[in-house]
Scaffold this motif. Sequence first.
Motif, PDB file in Angstrom:
ATOM      1  N   LEU A 241       0.812  -1.223   0.000  1.00 57.91           N
ATOM      2  CA  LEU A 241       0.000   0.000   0.000  1.00 57.91           C
ATOM      3  C   LEU A 241       0.841   1.267   0.000  1.00 57.91           C
ATOM      4  CD1 LEU A 241      -2.729  -1.039   2.599  1.00 57.91           C
ATOM      5  CD2 LEU A 241      -2.942  -1.004   0.110  1.00 57.91           C
ATOM      6  N   ALA A 242       2.098   1.119   0.288  1.00 59.37           N
ATOM      7  CA  ALA A 242       3.032   2.245   0.360  1.00 59.37           C
ATOM      8  C   ALA A 242       2.491   3.327   1.297  1.00 59.37           C
ATOM      9  CB  ALA A 242       3.322   2.781  -1.030  1.00 59.37           C
ATOM     10  N   GLY A 243       2.274   4.529   0.802  1.00 55.45           N
ATOM     11  CA  GLY A 243       1.830   5.637   1.641  1.00 55.45           C
ATOM     12  C   GLY A 243       0.326   5.702   1.831  1.00 55.45           C
ATOM     13  N   ASP A 244      -0.405   4.757   1.294  1.00 57.62           N
ATOM     14  CA  ASP A 244      -1.870   4.805   1.347  1.00 57.62           C
ATOM     15  C   ASP A 244      -2.473   4.020   2.521  1.00 57.62           C
ATOM     16  OD1 ASP A 244      -1.901   6.359  -0.932  1.00 57.62           O
ATOM     17  OD2 ASP A 244      -2.106   4.636  -2.277  1.00 57.62           O
ATOM     18  N   VAL A 245      -1.663   3.570   3.445  1.00 54.20           N
ATOM     19  CA  VAL A 245      -2.147   2.759   4.559  1.00 54.20           C
ATOM     20  C   VAL A 245      -3.238   3.491   5.331  1.00 54.20           C
ATOM     21  CG1 VAL A 245      -1.505   1.725   6.780  1.00 54.20           C
ATOM     22  CG2 VAL A 245      -0.027   1.430   4.797  1.00 54.20           C
ATOM     23  N   ARG A 246      -2.988   4.736   5.689  1.00 51.89           N
ATOM     24  CA  ARG A 246      -3.962   5.496   6.484  1.00 51.89           C
ATOM     25  C   ARG A 246      -5.260   5.716   5.693  1.00 51.89           C
ATOM     26  NH1 ARG A 246      -4.465   8.510  11.056  1.00 51.89           N
ATOM     27  NH2 ARG A 246      -5.897  10.256  10.927  1.00 51.89           N
ATOM     28  N   ILE A 247      -5.128   6.045   4.413  1.00 50.66           N
ATOM     29  CA  ILE A 247      -6.310   6.306   3.587  1.00 50.66           C
ATOM     30  C   ILE A 247      -7.160   5.041   3.453  1.00 50.66           C
ATOM     31  CG2 ILE A 247      -7.076   6.890   1.254  1.00 50.66           C
ATOM     32  CD1 ILE A 247      -4.564   8.729   1.117  1.00 50.66           C
ATOM     33  N   ILE A 248      -6.510   3.908   3.222  1.00 50.95           N
ATOM     34  CA  ILE A 248      -7.228   2.635   3.101  1.00 50.95           C
ATOM     35  C   ILE A 248      -7.915   2.307   4.426  1.00 50.95           C
ATOM     36  CG2 ILE A 248      -7.014   0.145   2.696  1.00 50.95           C
ATOM     37  CD1 ILE A 248      -6.571   1.826   0.179  1.00 50.95           C
ATOM     38  N   GLY A 249      -7.217   2.485   5.541  1.00 51.64           N
ATOM     39  CA  GLY A 249      -7.802   2.234   6.858  1.00 51.64           C
ATOM     40  C   GLY A 249      -9.003   3.128   7.128  1.00 51.64           C
ATOM     41  N   GLU A 250      -8.880   4.401   6.759  1.00 48.78           N
ATOM     42  CA  GLU A 250     -10.003   5.332   6.937  1.00 48.78           C
ATOM     43  C   GLU A 250     -11.219   4.880   6.143  1.00 48.78           C
ATOM     44  OE1 GLU A 250      -8.687   9.272   5.892  1.00 48.78           O
ATOM     45  OE2 GLU A 250      -7.344   9.382   7.624  1.00 48.78           O
ATOM     46  N   HIS A 251     -10.996   4.443   4.909  1.00 48.06           N
ATOM     47  CA  HIS A 251     -12.110   3.982   4.076  1.00 48.06           C
ATOM     48  C   HIS A 251     -12.753   2.713   4.652  1.00 48.06           C
ATOM     49  CE1 HIS A 251     -11.984   6.891   0.846  1.00 48.06           C
ATOM     50  NE2 HIS A 251     -10.671   6.788   0.825  1.00 48.06           N
ATOM     51  N   MET A 252     -11.946   1.844   5.209  1.00 46.79           N
ATOM     52  CA  MET A 252     -12.485   0.628   5.823  1.00 46.79           C
ATOM     53  C   MET A 252     -13.389   0.993   7.007  1.00 46.79           C
ATOM     54  SD  MET A 252      -9.040  -1.729   5.741  1.00 46.79           S
ATOM     55  CE  MET A 252      -9.709  -3.080   6.694  1.00 46.79           C
ATOM     56  N   ILE A 253     -12.931   1.901   7.832  1.00 47.72           N
ATOM     57  CA  ILE A 253     -13.714   2.305   9.003  1.00 47.72           C
ATOM     58  C   ILE A 253     -14.950   3.088   8.577  1.00 47.72           C
ATOM     59  CG2 ILE A 253     -13.689   3.820  11.033  1.00 47.72           C
ATOM     60  CD1 ILE A 253     -10.856   2.734  11.571  1.00 47.72           C
ATOM     61  N   GLN A 254     -14.818   3.954   7.587  1.00 47.27           N
ATOM     62  CA  GLN A 254     -15.984   4.706   7.100  1.00 47.27           C
ATOM     63  C   GLN A 254     -17.056   3.758   6.569  1.00 47.27           C
ATOM     64  OE1 GLN A 254     -14.341   7.489   4.294  1.00 47.27           O
ATOM     65  NE2 GLN A 254     -13.832   8.988   5.872  1.00 47.27           N
ATOM     66  N   ALA A 255     -16.640   2.713   5.860  1.00 40.38           N
ATOM     67  CA  ALA A 255     -17.607   1.742   5.337  1.00 40.38           C
ATOM     68  C   ALA A 255     -18.312   1.020   6.484  1.00 40.38           C
ATOM     69  CB  ALA A 255     -16.913   0.737   4.426  1.00 40.38           C
ATOM     70  N   ALA A 256     -17.563   0.645   7.516  1.00 40.98           N
ATOM     71  CA  ALA A 256     -18.162  -0.036   8.663  1.00 40.98           C
ATOM     72  C   ALA A 256     -19.129   0.895   9.393  1.00 40.98           C
ATOM     73  CB  ALA A 256     -17.067  -0.521   9.609  1.00 40.98           C
ATOM     74  N   LEU A 257     -18.728   2.150   9.604  1.00 37.09           N
ATOM     75  CA  LEU A 257     -19.592   3.116  10.288  1.00 37.09           C
ATOM     76  C   LEU A 257     -20.848   3.402   9.468  1.00 37.09           C
ATOM     77  CD1 LEU A 257     -17.025   5.679  11.721  1.00 37.09           C
ATOM     78  CD2 LEU A 257     -18.376   4.009  12.992  1.00 37.09           C
ATOM     79  N   ALA A 258     -20.705   3.507   8.169  1.00 40.32           N
ATOM     80  CA  ALA A 258     -21.862   3.750   7.313  1.00 40.32           C
ATOM     81  C   ALA A 258     -22.864   2.600   7.434  1.00 40.32           C
ATOM     82  CB  ALA A 258     -21.427   3.932   5.865  1.00 40.32           C
ATOM     83  N   SER A 259     -22.362   1.395   7.504  1.00 39.74           N
ATOM     84  CA  SER A 259     -23.236   0.234   7.659  1.00 39.74           C
ATOM     85  C   SER A 259     -23.960   0.267   9.001  1.00 39.74           C
ATOM     86  CB  SER A 259     -22.407  -1.046   7.538  1.00 39.74           C
ATOM     87  OG  SER A 259     -23.194  -2.165   7.794  1.00 39.74           O
ATOM     88  N   VAL A 260     -23.228   0.571  10.071  1.00 42.32           N
ATOM     89  CA  VAL A 260     -23.841   0.646  11.406  1.00 42.32           C
ATOM     90  C   VAL A 260     -24.877   1.763  11.457  1.00 42.32           C
ATOM     91  CG1 VAL A 260     -23.382   1.221  13.827  1.00 42.32           C
ATOM     92  CG2 VAL A 260     -21.904  -0.393  12.624  1.00 42.32           C
ATOM     93  N   MET A 261     -24.540   2.926  10.899  1.00 44.60           N
ATOM     94  CA  MET A 261     -25.473   4.049  10.915  1.00 44.60           C
ATOM     95  C   MET A 261     -26.731   3.732  10.121  1.00 44.60           C
ATOM     96  SD  MET A 261     -23.154   7.529  10.933  1.00 44.60           S
ATOM     97  CE  MET A 261     -22.358   7.248   9.394  1.00 44.60           C
ATOM     98  N   GLN A 262     -26.594   3.046   9.000  1.00 44.81           N
ATOM     99  CA  GLN A 262     -27.764   2.684   8.206  1.00 44.81           C
ATOM    100  C   GLN A 262     -28.663   1.733   8.984  1.00 44.81           C
ATOM    101  OE1 GLN A 262     -28.591   4.110   5.170  1.00 44.81           O
ATOM    102  NE2 GLN A 262     -30.523   3.193   5.730  1.00 44.81           N
ATOM    103  N   GLN A 263     -28.058   0.800   9.712  1.00 44.31           N
ATOM    104  CA  GLN A 263     -28.846  -0.102  10.543  1.00 44.31           C
ATOM    105  C   GLN A 263     -29.590   0.682  11.621  1.00 44.31           C
ATOM    106  OE1 GLN A 263     -26.190  -3.094  12.056  1.00 44.31           O
ATOM    107  NE2 GLN A 263     -25.755  -3.910  10.029  1.00 44.31           N
ATOM    108  N   GLN A 264     -28.917   1.667  12.237  1.00 49.70           N
ATOM    109  CA  GLN A 264     -29.555   2.494  13.268  1.00 49.70           C
ATOM    110  C   GLN A 264     -30.693   3.316  12.672  1.00 49.70           C
ATOM    111  OE1 GLN A 264     -28.917   2.585  16.604  1.00 49.70           O
ATOM    112  NE2 GLN A 264     -27.565   0.858  16.246  1.00 49.70           N
ATOM    113  N   ILE A 265     -30.465   3.879  11.507  1.00 52.28           N
ATOM    114  CA  ILE A 265     -31.502   4.672  10.846  1.00 52.28           C
ATOM    115  C   ILE A 265     -32.718   3.791  10.575  1.00 52.28           C
ATOM    116  CG2 ILE A 265     -32.122   5.832   8.681  1.00 52.28           C
ATOM    117  CD1 ILE A 265     -29.196   6.892   8.639  1.00 52.28           C
ATOM    118  N   ASN A 266     -32.465   2.603  10.052  1.00 55.68           N
ATOM    119  CA  ASN A 266     -33.562   1.691   9.742  1.00 55.68           C
ATOM    120  C   ASN A 266     -34.311   1.256  10.995  1.00 55.68           C
ATOM    121  OD1 ASN A 266     -32.820   1.829   7.066  1.00 55.68           O
ATOM    122  ND2 ASN A 266     -31.734  -0.126   7.071  1.00 55.68           N
TER     123      ASN A 266
END
Length: 173
Positions: A133-158
């Motif tokens: 991943l070279a210098g993209d480790v943080r960006i990839i990690g952020e996207h992974m967490i954002q995807a997980a949070l988006a899923s949790v928030m959608q479940q809460q909204i529903n």
Amino acid sequence: MQNIKKLSKNFSKLLDQQNLSTKELSTLIDVPQSTLTRLINGTIKNPNQTVLIKIAQFFGVAVTELTGELNADMTSSQAQEYLSDDDFMQMSVQEVMLELIQDDEGRLVLRESKNHDEVLVCIDFSEKVKSLLAGDVRIIGEHMIQAALASVMQQQINRYHAHIHDEEPERYS
């Protein structure tokens, strides 16, 4: 109320699962202990909807789940009719500020900004993946967490018809 025995049994079971007494719950949801005790004993034949809503919301269950009734689940707007605006908002809104940091060991850590000891999510890439991943480790990690949070928030909204407000963080680490 059709079946006070089901309500009594379900309420008792929820208290046991959380290892709570009626006295403790009384303080937490602002309902007289005597009312909660009478619900458990089955001596209230027609329980107050406000009380049922407060109990159900505390335990994170639907009112119909608490009462054992399978018809017409109470919606958020119906619940608001029984509660004052302040009670409804206080029970419905929980604000949590999260922060994503990179710790001293190079792991990406998601935690509550007020509680630095409790790690909610930790992403630790292997050295092999880090080199890919070279210098993209943080960006990839952020996207992974954002995807997980988006899923949790959608479940809460529903589930709760919640409104999620995504704000720009005040600081970055």
